[in-house]
Motif scaffolding. Structure first.
Motif, PDB file in Angstrom:
ATOM      1  N   GLY A  58      39.459  60.613  14.864  1.00 28.33           N
ATOM      2  CA  GLY A  58      40.451  61.487  15.486  1.00 28.33           C
ATOM      3  C   GLY A  58      39.791  62.501  16.411  1.00 28.33           C
ATOM      4  O   GLY A  58      40.284  62.761  17.516  1.00 28.33           O
ATOM      5  N   THR A  59      38.680  63.063  15.975  1.00 26.60           N
ATOM      6  CA  THR A  59      37.949  64.012  16.820  1.00 26.60           C
ATOM      7  C   THR A  59      37.436  63.324  18.080  1.00 26.60           C
ATOM      8  O   THR A  59      37.539  63.870  19.185  1.00 26.60           O
ATOM      9  N   ALA A  60      36.896  62.114  17.920  1.00 28.87           N
ATOM     10  CA  ALA A  60      36.395  61.358  19.077  1.00 28.87           C
ATOM     11  C   ALA A  60      37.538  61.035  20.043  1.00 28.87           C
ATOM     12  O   ALA A  60      37.381  61.170  21.268  1.00 28.87           O
ATOM     13  N   GLU A  61      38.681  60.636  19.510  1.00 26.58           N
ATOM     14  CA  GLU A  61      39.828  60.335  20.370  1.00 26.58           C
ATOM     15  C   GLU A  61      40.324  61.594  21.083  1.00 26.58           C
ATOM     16  O   GLU A  61      40.700  61.543  22.259  1.00 26.58           O
ATOM     17  N   ALA A  62      40.303  62.730  20.397  1.00 28.40           N
ATOM     18  CA  ALA A  62      40.725  63.993  21.011  1.00 28.40           C
ATOM     19  C   ALA A  62      39.779  64.357  22.156  1.00 28.40           C
ATOM     20  O   ALA A  62      40.220  64.818  23.219  1.00 28.40           O
ATOM     21  N   LEU A  63      38.497  64.138  21.940  1.00 32.69           N
ATOM     22  CA  LEU A  63      37.530  64.402  23.012  1.00 32.69           C
ATOM     23  C   LEU A  63      37.779  63.484  24.204  1.00 32.69           C
ATOM     24  O   LEU A  63      37.678  63.908  25.366  1.00 32.69           O
ATOM     25  N   ASP A  64      38.119  62.231  23.920  1.00 31.33           N
ATOM     26  CA  ASP A  64      38.433  61.289  25.004  1.00 31.33           C
ATOM     27  C   ASP A  64      39.661  61.752  25.788  1.00 31.33           C
ATOM     28  O   ASP A  64      39.677  61.679  27.021  1.00 31.33           O
ATOM     29  N   VAL A  65      40.686  62.223  25.094  1.00 35.80           N
ATOM     30  CA  VAL A  65      41.901  62.696  25.762  1.00 35.80           C
ATOM     31  C   VAL A  65      41.565  63.896  26.649  1.00 35.80           C
ATOM     32  O   VAL A  65      41.995  63.971  27.808  1.00 35.80           O
ATOM     33  N   ARG A  66      40.778  64.827  26.124  1.00 35.47           N
ATOM     34  CA  ARG A  66      40.391  66.006  26.915  1.00 35.47           C
ATOM     35  C   ARG A  66      39.557  65.595  28.133  1.00 35.47           C
ATOM     36  O   ARG A  66      39.748  66.120  29.235  1.00 35.47           O
ATOM     37  N   GLU A  67      38.633  64.672  27.921  1.00 35.73           N
ATOM     38  CA  GLU A  67      37.800  64.198  29.028  1.00 35.73           C
ATOM     39  C   GLU A  67      38.660  63.531  30.100  1.00 35.73           C
ATOM     40  O   GLU A  67      38.472  63.761  31.295  1.00 35.73           O
ATOM     41  N   ASN A  68      39.610  62.719  29.675  1.00 34.48           N
ATOM     42  CA  ASN A  68      40.523  62.069  30.629  1.00 34.48           C
ATOM     43  C   ASN A  68      41.360  63.112  31.373  1.00 34.48           C
ATOM     44  O   ASN A  68      41.624  62.964  32.569  1.00 34.48           O
ATOM     45  N   LEU A  69      41.787  64.152  30.656  1.00 33.65           N
ATOM     46  CA  LEU A  69      42.549  65.226  31.292  1.00 33.65           C
ATOM     47  C   LEU A  69      41.722  65.888  32.380  1.00 33.65           C
ATOM     48  O   LEU A  69      42.195  66.077  33.507  1.00 33.65           O
ATOM     49  N   LEU A  70      40.491  66.227  32.051  1.00 28.47           N
ATOM     50  CA  LEU A  70      39.637  66.892  33.044  1.00 28.47           C
ATOM     51  C   LEU A  70      39.379  65.984  34.252  1.00 28.47           C
ATOM     52  O   LEU A  70      39.394  66.451  35.403  1.00 28.47           O
ATOM     53  N   ARG A  71      39.154  64.707  33.996  1.00 31.09           N
ATOM     54  CA  ARG A  71      38.942  63.751  35.092  1.00 31.09           C
ATOM     55  C   ARG A  71      40.197  63.644  35.972  1.00 31.09           C
ATOM     56  O   ARG A  71      40.104  63.638  37.202  1.00 31.09           O
ATOM     57  N   ILE A 109      49.947  64.973  18.870  1.00 37.22           N
ATOM     58  CA  ILE A 109      50.307  63.738  18.144  1.00 37.22           C
ATOM     59  C   ILE A 109      49.074  63.158  17.477  1.00 37.22           C
ATOM     60  O   ILE A 109      49.105  62.761  16.299  1.00 37.22           O
ATOM     61  N   LEU A 110      47.973  63.121  18.197  1.00 40.98           N
ATOM     62  CA  LEU A 110      46.718  62.591  17.660  1.00 40.98           C
ATOM     63  C   LEU A 110      46.247  63.406  16.463  1.00 40.98           C
ATOM     64  O   LEU A 110      45.880  62.850  15.426  1.00 40.98           O
ATOM     65  N   ARG A 111      46.294  64.728  16.579  1.00 38.88           N
ATOM     66  CA  ARG A 111      45.883  65.595  15.455  1.00 38.88           C
ATOM     67  C   ARG A 111      46.780  65.382  14.237  1.00 38.88           C
ATOM     68  O   ARG A 111      46.307  65.293  13.108  1.00 38.88           O
ATOM     69  N   THR A 112      48.083  65.301  14.484  1.00 42.93           N
ATOM     70  CA  THR A 112      49.020  65.091  13.370  1.00 42.93           C
ATOM     71  C   THR A 112      48.768  63.756  12.683  1.00 42.93           C
ATOM     72  O   THR A 112      48.695  63.689  11.451  1.00 42.93           O
ATOM     73  N   ASN A 113      48.627  62.707  13.472  1.00 41.30           N
ATOM     74  CA  ASN A 113      48.373  61.378  12.891  1.00 41.30           C
ATOM     75  C   ASN A 113      47.045  61.344  12.146  1.00 41.30           C
ATOM     76  O   ASN A 113      46.935  60.737  11.071  1.00 41.30           O
ATOM     77  N   THR A 114      46.037  62.000  12.701  1.00 40.45           N
ATOM     78  CA  THR A 114      44.732  62.054  12.043  1.00 40.45           C
ATOM     79  C   THR A 114      44.840  62.800  10.719  1.00 40.45           C
ATOM     80  O   THR A 114      44.315  62.351   9.693  1.00 40.45           O
ATOM     81  N   THR A 115      45.532  63.919  10.726  1.00 45.46           N
ATOM     82  CA  THR A 115      45.703  64.706   9.499  1.00 45.46           C
ATOM     83  C   THR A 115      46.453  63.912   8.443  1.00 45.46           C
ATOM     84  O   THR A 115      46.061  63.889   7.268  1.00 45.46           O
ATOM     85  N   ILE A 116      47.514  63.246   8.845  1.00 47.20           N
ATOM     86  CA  ILE A 116      48.303  62.446   7.897  1.00 47.20           C
ATOM     87  C   ILE A 116      47.448  61.335   7.303  1.00 47.20           C
ATOM     88  O   ILE A 116      47.432  61.132   6.077  1.00 47.20           O
ATOM     89  N   ALA A 117      46.718  60.622   8.128  1.00 43.71           N
ATOM     90  CA  ALA A 117      45.895  59.513   7.637  1.00 43.71           C
ATOM     91  C   ALA A 117      44.777  60.014   6.728  1.00 43.71           C
ATOM     92  O   ALA A 117      44.508  59.429   5.672  1.00 43.71           O
ATOM     93  N   ALA A 118      44.120  61.101   7.107  1.00 47.15           N
ATOM     94  CA  ALA A 118      43.031  61.644   6.294  1.00 47.15           C
ATOM     95  C   ALA A 118      43.554  62.161   4.958  1.00 47.15           C
ATOM     96  O   ALA A 118      42.957  61.899   3.899  1.00 47.15           O
ATOM     97  N   GLU A 119      44.664  62.884   4.993  1.00 48.03           N
ATOM     98  CA  GLU A 119      45.219  63.412   3.738  1.00 48.03           C
ATOM     99  C   GLU A 119      45.736  62.286   2.845  1.00 48.03           C
ATOM    100  O   GLU A 119      45.631  62.366   1.621  1.00 48.03           O
TER     101      GLU A 119
END
Length: 181
Positions: A58-71, A109-119
């Motif tokens: 989830g953290t890696a995917e969040a970083l990818d989303v941020r990187e794509n946003l900046l690009r 959405i990514l954070r929520t899904n990650t939290t749900i799956a981890a919990e």
């Protein structure tokens, strides 16, 4: 020796064998339950590791989303700047803000899904851990019950053998206690 003596001895030997069998069976069941508890402990650790893996992905995917946003923002800015538009307000500013808002929604959405799956994995780990603890306790109870049952069997057999022994008041043909003269 009288046949009643042989019967009493045979009864005592059979009772001892039964008691020994009860102890062995209880120990085997207890061992099986302890082994299952150990496997459940391992499974609980695996589930906890799965939860950590979900968080890392989830953290890696969040970083990818941020990187794509900046690009995307950089590409938009470059296109607008090349056409001579002001980037801070008007259409370029609105597009940039909309792009940021879309990225933030994706991140939420990514954070929520990650939290749900981890919990969910952690809940599974806790349930498996609890099962392991219960099995370990049950193993102790099973073993103890086997010893108690074996002791009761031995005591019952001893009493039966005593009652069958010639000369006791309850043995066949007994009556009064016999004494040697």
């Amino acid at each position: 020796m009288d046949i009643a003596v042989y019967a009493a001895i045979a009864s005592a030997i059979a009772a001892a064998a039964t008691a020994g069998s009860q102890i062995m069976q209880a120990q085997q069941q207890g061992t099986a339950q302890r082994n299952q508890a150990a496997l459940d402990q391992i499974r609980a650790r695996q589930q906890e590791l799965e939860a950590r893996g979900v968080e890392a992905r989830g953290t890696a995917e969040a970083l990818d989303v941020r990187e794509n946003l900046l690009r995307t923002l950089a590409a938009q800015n470059a296109r607008y700047a090349a056409s001579g538009l002001m980037l801070e307000d008007g259409t370029p500013g609105a597009v940039a803000e909309e792009t940021r808002a879309d990225a933030e929604r994706q991140l939420d959405i990514l954070r929520t899904n990650t939290t749900i799956a981890a919990e969910s994995a952690r809940i599974g780990a806790a349930q498996t851990q609890q099962r392991a603890l219960l099995l370990r306790d049950q193993a102790g109870f099973t073993t103890t019950a086997g010893y108690v049952g074996a002791a009761a069997t031995a005591a019952r057999a001893g009493l039966d053998a005593y009652n069958r022994w010639p000369g006791t008041t309850t043995s066949p043909g007994g009556g009064a206690v016999r004494t040697r003269e």
